[in-house]
Design a protein around this motif. Structure first.
Motif, PDB file in Angstrom:
ATOM      1  N   LEU A 194       0.815  -1.217   0.000  1.00 16.80           N
ATOM      2  CA  LEU A 194       0.000   0.000   0.000  1.00 16.80           C
ATOM      3  C   LEU A 194       0.848   1.267   0.000  1.00 16.80           C
ATOM      4  O   LEU A 194       0.434   2.288  -0.559  1.00 16.80           O
ATOM      5  CB  LEU A 194      -0.941  -0.013   1.203  1.00 16.80           C
ATOM      6  N   LEU A 195       2.025   1.219   0.597  1.00  8.14           N
ATOM      7  CA  LEU A 195       2.915   2.386   0.533  1.00  8.14           C
ATOM      8  C   LEU A 195       3.354   2.651  -0.897  1.00  8.14           C
ATOM      9  O   LEU A 195       3.524   3.807  -1.303  1.00  8.14           O
ATOM     10  CB  LEU A 195       4.123   2.186   1.446  1.00  8.14           C
ATOM     11  N   ARG A 196       3.548   1.595  -1.668  1.00  8.42           N
ATOM     12  CA  ARG A 196       3.859   1.776  -3.097  1.00  8.42           C
ATOM     13  C   ARG A 196       2.643   2.301  -3.854  1.00  8.42           C
ATOM     14  O   ARG A 196       2.752   3.196  -4.695  1.00  8.42           O
ATOM     15  CB  ARG A 196       4.325   0.460  -3.709  1.00  8.42           C
ATOM     16  N   LEU A 197       1.474   1.740  -3.555  1.00 11.91           N
ATOM     17  CA  LEU A 197       0.271   2.140  -4.273  1.00 11.91           C
ATOM     18  C   LEU A 197      -0.128   3.575  -3.959  1.00 11.91           C
ATOM     19  O   LEU A 197      -0.620   4.296  -4.845  1.00 11.91           O
ATOM     20  CB  LEU A 197      -0.880   1.192  -3.935  1.00 11.91           C
ATOM     21  N   GLU A 198       0.092   4.011  -2.718  1.00  6.34           N
ATOM     22  CA  GLU A 198      -0.301   5.387  -2.409  1.00  6.34           C
ATOM     23  C   GLU A 198       0.593   6.373  -3.147  1.00  6.34           C
ATOM     24  O   GLU A 198       0.131   7.450  -3.546  1.00  6.34           O
ATOM     25  CB  GLU A 198      -0.333   5.639  -0.897  1.00  6.34           C
ATOM     26  N   ARG A 199       1.855   6.024  -3.352  1.00  7.31           N
ATOM     27  CA  ARG A 199       2.726   6.897  -4.145  1.00  7.31           C
ATOM     28  C   ARG A 199       2.311   6.880  -5.616  1.00  7.31           C
ATOM     29  O   ARG A 199       2.305   7.921  -6.288  1.00  7.31           O
ATOM     30  CB  ARG A 199       4.184   6.486  -3.974  1.00  7.31           C
ATOM     31  N   ALA A 200       1.959   5.694  -6.112  1.00  8.47           N
ATOM     32  CA  ALA A 200       1.462   5.602  -7.485  1.00  8.47           C
ATOM     33  C   ALA A 200       0.195   6.435  -7.646  1.00  8.47           C
ATOM     34  O   ALA A 200      -0.023   7.074  -8.689  1.00  8.47           O
ATOM     35  CB  ALA A 200       1.179   4.141  -7.845  1.00  8.47           C
TER      36      ALA A 200
END
Length: 478
Positions: free
Chosen positions: A193-199
């Protein structure tokens, strides 16, 4: 090689779950666990010790005779009950990594040979089979009991594994006394989710530029006025992305944008704040000895406690799931704006032909289905409890259910972001703005060049499937 001991992180768990590294046990850690094992044996001759000289759960008043050498194995066998589909190997590895990290913080009082056996299991990828439905409440008992039986050789491993000797009561309950599966799954979910929130921020800015949004929404003054955690972090990120335009003088299309563009910094700031709060809670849990009973070396005592009660973790998991549910509708709002000729400046649904063509109409429906799943998963698990073991656990938490719900939300959130990405890229192409973007946004569009360019009505399943693996790469750009 990841050397355990000290302060371990979510990244360490993920690296071991992904088999990008192996684990090493320093001699100092093994020695410390061995010393406490000896001290625990002495303490258990002086004090009644739950699960060691007594039964467990509602049997906690039953005394175990000192010569009952089979009690530890009976305890493991009776607790290794699960059902349903097998969990993925990556999930199982995360559980093993968490349990080994926890056991390196002396407190359980178990045999140090178990740490070495768990180390071999991880490094050799000789995994136990863990099924979907198991214990709920005060620990992942079934998953860890099954892991113990696999280490001992009573259950098969996924690869060759030299079996350990049978365990005694000194190690059976201490090994099981953990929420390692819940914590491991949570580590994997929050890292994704940390990757997805940046995306999400990259995709938002692609939509923002395509729709000629008003940048005052993420100005420093607007961020200060929000008076909420992490809003300035998101706003600063958006300002940096917005600078990646070749035409900075293009005026905004509206004095005041719809919520989908205007409140993103505030709503997404809540997502970022919730995720980092979950990270902090997980890393505290990861590096704590929470076994019950706990052997206090300095105080030379057996401590029977409730520190294993995962109320804080349950609340943090719910908080992350609720934050996704809060931000999902404004993502859908941007998808509607991308499809609306009043805001996209072109055809309805970004269709190639204005005469009844459906374009991206059904992509909006797919996004709505994803939002329905996120909302359904957002029913707080922390409000649920059960009474178990004849009332011995009169308020067993649903922390393990909380991670199931966050995993469901994360999967649906991926779909939602894919839908926005497909629409944003199509509008940028139709408006000829693609070549005007530089920096991170230019890199994002280079990645998105894999998306089909045909705007005619056609099967769009492949577009969403193509977008899905791009999300993690977009998240790595910032």
């Amino acid at each position: 090689m990841i050397e355990l001991g000290g302060s371990m992180t979510i990244d360490d768990v993920v690296a071991l779950a992904d088999r990008r590294d192996e684990v090493e046990l320093p001699a100092t850690v093994v020695d410390a666990v061995a010393r406490l094992h000896q001290q625990a044996a002495d303490l258990s001759t002086r004090y009644a010790t739950y699960g060691r000289t007594t039964g467990v759960g509602a049997n906690r008043s039953a005394s175990i005779p000192p010569d009952d050498v089979d009690y530890g194995m009976r305890l493991l066998r009776s607790h290794a009950v699960d059902a349903g589909d097998p969990l993925p190997p990556r999930t199982v590895r995360s559980m093993l990594a968490v349990r080994l990290i926890q056991l390196c913080v002396p407190g359980a009082g178990l045999d140090p040979a178990i740490l070495l056996g768990l180390q071999r299991m991880i490094n050799d990828d000789a995994l136990p089979q863990v099924l979907q439905y198991a214990s709920i409440g005060t620990g992942d008992l079934a998953a860890l009991a099954g892991t113990a039986l696999t280490l001992i050789g009573e259950r098969p491993a996924s690869a060759a594994l030299t079996p350990m000797a049978p365990w005694g009561a000194d190690s059976a309950l201490p090994f099981m006394s953990s929420s390692a599966l819940t914590v491991g799954r949570s580590c994997l979910a929050v890292e994704e989710l940390l990757r997805l929130e940046r995306a999400s921020s990259v995709i938002y800015m692609l939509s923002f530029v395509a729709l000629d949004g008003n940048p005052s929404a993420f100005s420093p003054a607007a961020a200060r006025a929000a008076a909420a955690t992490q809003v300035e972090t998101v706003a600063r990120r958006l300002r940096a992305l917005y600078a990646d335009r070749a035409d900075p003088e293009r005026p905004p299309a509206r004095i005041q944008d719809p919520y989908g563009l205007r409140v993103y910094p505030v709503a997404h700031g809540s997502v970022v704040a919730s995720l980092w709060s979950l990270v902090r809670q997980l890393e505290r849990t990861l590096n704590a000895a929470q076994e019950n009973p706990l052997f206090d070396a300095d105080g030379d005592q057996v401590v029977h406690h409730g520190a294993f009660y995962q109320a804080s973790l349950s609340l943090e998991l719910d908080g992350a799931t609720l934050a996704l549910a809060l931000t999902a509708p404004i993502t859908h709002s941007r998808i509607r704006m991308l499809n609306d000729p009043d805001t996209n400046g072109g055809n309805p649904f970004l269709a190639a032909d204005a005469h009844g063509s459906s374009g991206l109409m059904m992509v909006e429906y797919v996004a709505a289905g994803a939002i329905a799943e996120i909302r359904n998963a957002a029913q707080p698990a922390s409000v649920g409890t059960l009474v178990l073991s004849r009332g011995a656990e009169e308020d067993a938490t649903f922390a393990s259910q909380g991670i199931h719900q966050l995993e469901r939300s994360a999967a649906a959130y991926r779909v939602l972001l894919c839908c926005e990405l497909v629409g944003a890229v199509r509008l940028l192409r139709q408006r000829g703005i693609v070549t005007e973007l530089t920096g991170v946004l230019g890199e994002a569009l280079d990645l998105a060049s894999a998306l089909p360019r045909d705007d005619e009505d056609r099967d769009l399943r492949g577009d969403i499937a193509t977008a899905e693996p791009l999300l993690d790469r977009l998240g790595q750009l910032i």
